[in-house]
Design an enzyme around this catalytic site. Structure first.
Site, short mmCIF file in Angstrom:
data_model
loop_
_atom_site.label_atom_id
_atom_site.label_comp_id
_atom_site.label_asym_id
_atom_site.label_seq_id
_atom_site.Cartn_x
_atom_site.Cartn_y
_atom_site.Cartn_z
N HIS A 158 0.84 -1.21 0.00
CA HIS A 158 0.00 0.00 0.00
C HIS A 158 0.88 1.26 0.00
O HIS A 158 0.44 2.31 0.46
CB HIS A 158 -0.94 0.04 1.20
CG HIS A 158 -1.63 -1.26 1.48
ND1 HIS A 158 -2.82 -1.62 0.89
CD2 HIS A 158 -1.26 -2.31 2.26
CE1 HIS A 158 -3.17 -2.82 1.32
NE2 HIS A 158 -2.24 -3.26 2.14
N SER A 279 14.78 21.39 -16.44
CA SER A 279 13.57 22.17 -16.68
C SER A 279 13.98 23.47 -17.35
O SER A 279 15.06 23.99 -17.11
CB SER A 279 12.88 22.45 -15.34
OG SER A 279 12.11 23.63 -15.43
N LYS A 285 15.94 21.51 -11.12
CA LYS A 285 15.29 20.26 -11.50
C LYS A 285 16.20 19.29 -12.25
O LYS A 285 17.01 19.68 -13.07
CB LYS A 285 14.10 20.56 -12.40
CG LYS A 285 13.02 21.32 -11.68
CD LYS A 285 12.10 20.39 -10.95
CE LYS A 285 10.85 20.25 -11.80
NZ LYS A 285 9.87 19.45 -11.13
N GLU A 292 9.15 8.43 -17.20
CA GLU A 292 7.77 8.89 -17.40
C GLU A 292 7.30 8.57 -18.82
O GLU A 292 6.14 8.21 -19.03
CB GLU A 292 7.69 10.40 -17.15
CG GLU A 292 7.94 10.73 -15.68
CD GLU A 292 8.29 12.19 -15.48
OE1 GLU A 292 7.48 13.04 -15.85
OE2 GLU A 292 9.39 12.46 -14.96
#
Ligand code: ARG
Length: 460
Positions: A158, A279, A285, A292
C-alpha cells in the site's frame, strides 16, 4: 512511378488518387521489403523445382530480386509512395526490370498468403531482437542486485513501510518478471513460426506446389495446416502485442518506482546526467523523463493490443482488408518496446544507488514491528498475543517520540517479561533482513541463491 495497377485488366479507370492513398499500405509495410524478397525467392525456387515455371525464369527472378534488394539497401532504388503495398511495389519493379519472367513470379500465390508470410517472417526477427533486449535489461538488473545484496531498504505494501528488504531482492523481483516475459515471447514465436506460403488467396492452388520445401527454406517449423486459417488469422500479432503489453507493464512499474526513488522525499537513487533532463524554468530540476515516457508509452502499447483484438473479432473467413490494419498496431508495439528497453537499460546501468538514504528510510515507520512480535513468538508466546503487545509498544513509542530501537528495556519488560537485552539485536535492521532467509526471501544468502539459479537458468 508505376501507374497501371496490377489488377488493371479488370478495371477501365485509374483508381481515384485519394482512394489510392486511403487503400495503400506502403507507407508502413515497406519495412518488410527484405522478408518480401526472401519469400519471393523461396517461392520462385520452388516453382522452378516443381516444373511450374521454367528454370531460366527462376534464374532471372532470383537475380532480379537480389538486384532490387541491393538497390533498396544502397538507396539507389526508392520506394514508390503511390504503390499499393510493398508486395506490389517489388513485383512491379521486378517486372519493369526483367520483363516476362517477373510476371511469372506470382503463379500459385496470392498477396493474402504473401502478406501473412512477410508479417510472420518480419515479426519473428523482431521478436528475436526484443528477446535479446529484454535479456540485456535482465542482465543489468542481476548485476545491480549482485552489488546490492546488503543494501537494506523498506519494502512497502500500500506504499506504506512494511518490512525491510534489500535492493537486490527488489531488483530481482523485476528480473523474474522479465524472465517470464522472455518465456512468453519464445512461446509466441514458436506458435507464429508456421508458413502460410502456398495457402493462396484462401483455397490453396491447383498447381503442384511444394509447401514443405518453402517452409523449410524459410526456416519455419512446418506449413500452416489449413489454407483458410493461414491467410485469415492474425492471432500471432495479438499474442505478440499481449506479450509486449506485459513487458511494457513491467517496465512501467519499474519506471514508476524510479520516479519515486528520484524524488527529494526518497532520494534512493540518482540518475546519471546523461539519462535525465532539466527544466526550462526551474534550475534545480533533474527530471526522470525517460521513466515517465516509458510509463506513458505503455498506454499506447496496451491500446495496440485492443486495436488488434477489435480489428479481428467480427471478421468472417478468410482474408478481409481490415487485416491491413494489423501492421501499424503491432509494428508500433514492437518499436515502442524496443525503444523503451534501449532507454531503460543504460539508465539503470548508470544510476547511482544511495544506500545510506535507503537504510535511513528503513529505520523509520516501525518496519521491525513484525520482528519484535516474532521475538516474543520464538520465546513461546502465541503470535496473536505477541502481535497485540508489540502493537501497544508501537503506540507507546509514537506518543513518547521513541522508536523500538530507543525504547528502554524496562518499558519492554513492563509489557512482557519475556523481553531481554537481546531484543535490540533481534529488531536491528541487519538482523531483520538476515533472518528472512526463507527460500525466495530478502536475506543476502537467499538472494545470492536466487541470483545463482537465475543466471544458470538464463544461461547468463
Ligand atoms: N496490403 C495488404 C495487407 O496488408 C496485402 C494483402 C492484400 N490482399 C488483398 N486481397 N487485397 O493486408
Amino acid at each position: 512511378m508505376i501507374s497501371l495497377k496490377m489488377w488493371a485488366g479488370r478495371f477501365e479507370k485509374e483508381l481515384d488518387s485519394t482512394i489510392n492513398d486511403f487503400n495503400s499500405s506502403i507507407s508502413f509495410d515497406w519495412v518488410m521489403y527484405k522478408e518480401d524478397i526472401a519469400g519471393s525467392m523461396a517461392h520462385a525456387g520452388m516453382l522452378g523445382a516443381q516444373g511450374i515455371i521454367p528454370m531460366a525464369d527462376v534464374e532471372e527472378i532470383l537475380t532480379g530480386l537480389e538486384g532490387i534488394l541491393a538497390d533498396l539497401e544502397s538507396g539507389r532504388l526508392q520506394i514508390d509512395p503511390t504503390a499499393e503495398d510493398i508486395h506490389m511495389f517489388i513485383e512491379q519493379t521486378l517486372t519493369a526490370r526483367i520483363g516476362d519472367a517477373g510476371k511469372r513470379l506470382h503463379t500459385a500465390r496470392s498477396r493474402n498468403d504473401q502478406v501473412a508470410l512477410d508479417t510472420r517472417l518480419y515479426l519473428r526477427g523482431k521478436t528475436n531482437q526484443i528477446i535479446t533486449a529484454v535479456r540485456g535489461l535482465a542482465a543489468v538488473l542481476v548485476q545491480l542486485a549482485q552489488q546490492n545484496l546488503h543494501t537494506v531498504l523498506p519494502g512497502y505494501t500500500h506504499l506504506q513501510v512494511a518490512q525491510p528488504v534489500t535492493f537486490a531482492h527488489h531488483l530481482m523481483a523485476y528480473a523474474q518478471m522479465l524472465r517470464r516475459d522472455i518465456g512468453r515471447l519464445q512461446d509466441c514465436k514458436a506458435r507464429m513460426n508456421y508458413s502460410p506460403l502456398g495457402a493462396g488467396a484462401l483455397a490453396g492452388t491447383t498447381y503442384p506446389i511444394n509447401r514443405q520445401r518453402t517452409a523449410q527454406e524459410l526456416e519455419f517449423t512446418a506449413p500452416c495446416p489449413n489454407s483458410m486459417d493461414a491467410v485469415s488469422d492474425r492471432d500471432f500479432c495479438v499474442e505478440l502485442a499481449a506479450a509486449l503489453a506485459l513487458v511494457m507493464t513491467h517496465l512501467s512499474r519499474l519506471s514508476e518506482e524510479v520516479v519515486l526513488w528520484c524524488s527529494s522525499e526518497f532520494k534512493f537513487v540518482e540518475l546519471d546526467d546523461a539519462f535525465a533532463t532539466g527544466s526550462s524554468i526551474m534550475p534545480q530540476k533533474k527530471n526522470p523523463d525517460i521513466t515517465e515516457l516509458v510509463r506513458g508509452k505503455t498506454g499506447r502499447v496496451n491500446g495496440n493490443l485492443v486495436t488488434l483484438l477489435t480489428m479481428l473479432k467480427g471478421l468472417p473467413l478468410a482474408y478481409n482488408k481490415d487485416m491491413q490494419e494489423d501492421k501499424q498496431a503491432i509494428f508500433d508495439s514492437v518499436e515502442t518496446t524496443l525503444a523503451c528497453l534501449a532507454a531503460v537499460t543504460p539508465m539503470l546501468q548508470t544510476m547511482r544507488v544511495n544506500a545510506k538514504n535507503m537504510r535511513a528510510a528503513a529505520a523509520k515507520g516501525f518496519i521491525n514491528a513484525t520482528d519484535c512480535a516474532d521475538y516474543l513468538t520464538k520465546k513461546g508466546l502465541p503470535f496473536r498475543d505477541a502481535y497485540k503487545i508489540t502493537g501497544s509498544l508501537v503506540v507507546h513509542c509514537i506518543k513518547a517520540g521513541l522508536t523500538l530501537e530507543t525504547l528502554p528495556l524496562q518499558e519492554y519488560k513492563a509489557a512482557s517479561d519475556l523481553f531481554e537485552e537481546d531484543v535490540y539485536t533481534a529488531i536491528d535492521l541487519a538482523t531483520c533482513v538476515a533472518q528472512r532467509n526463507s527460500e525466495g526471501g530478502p536475506a543476502p544468502e537467499a538472494v545470492q541463491a536466487q541470483i545463482e539459479e537465475y543466471k544458470k537458468a538464463m544461461e547468463m
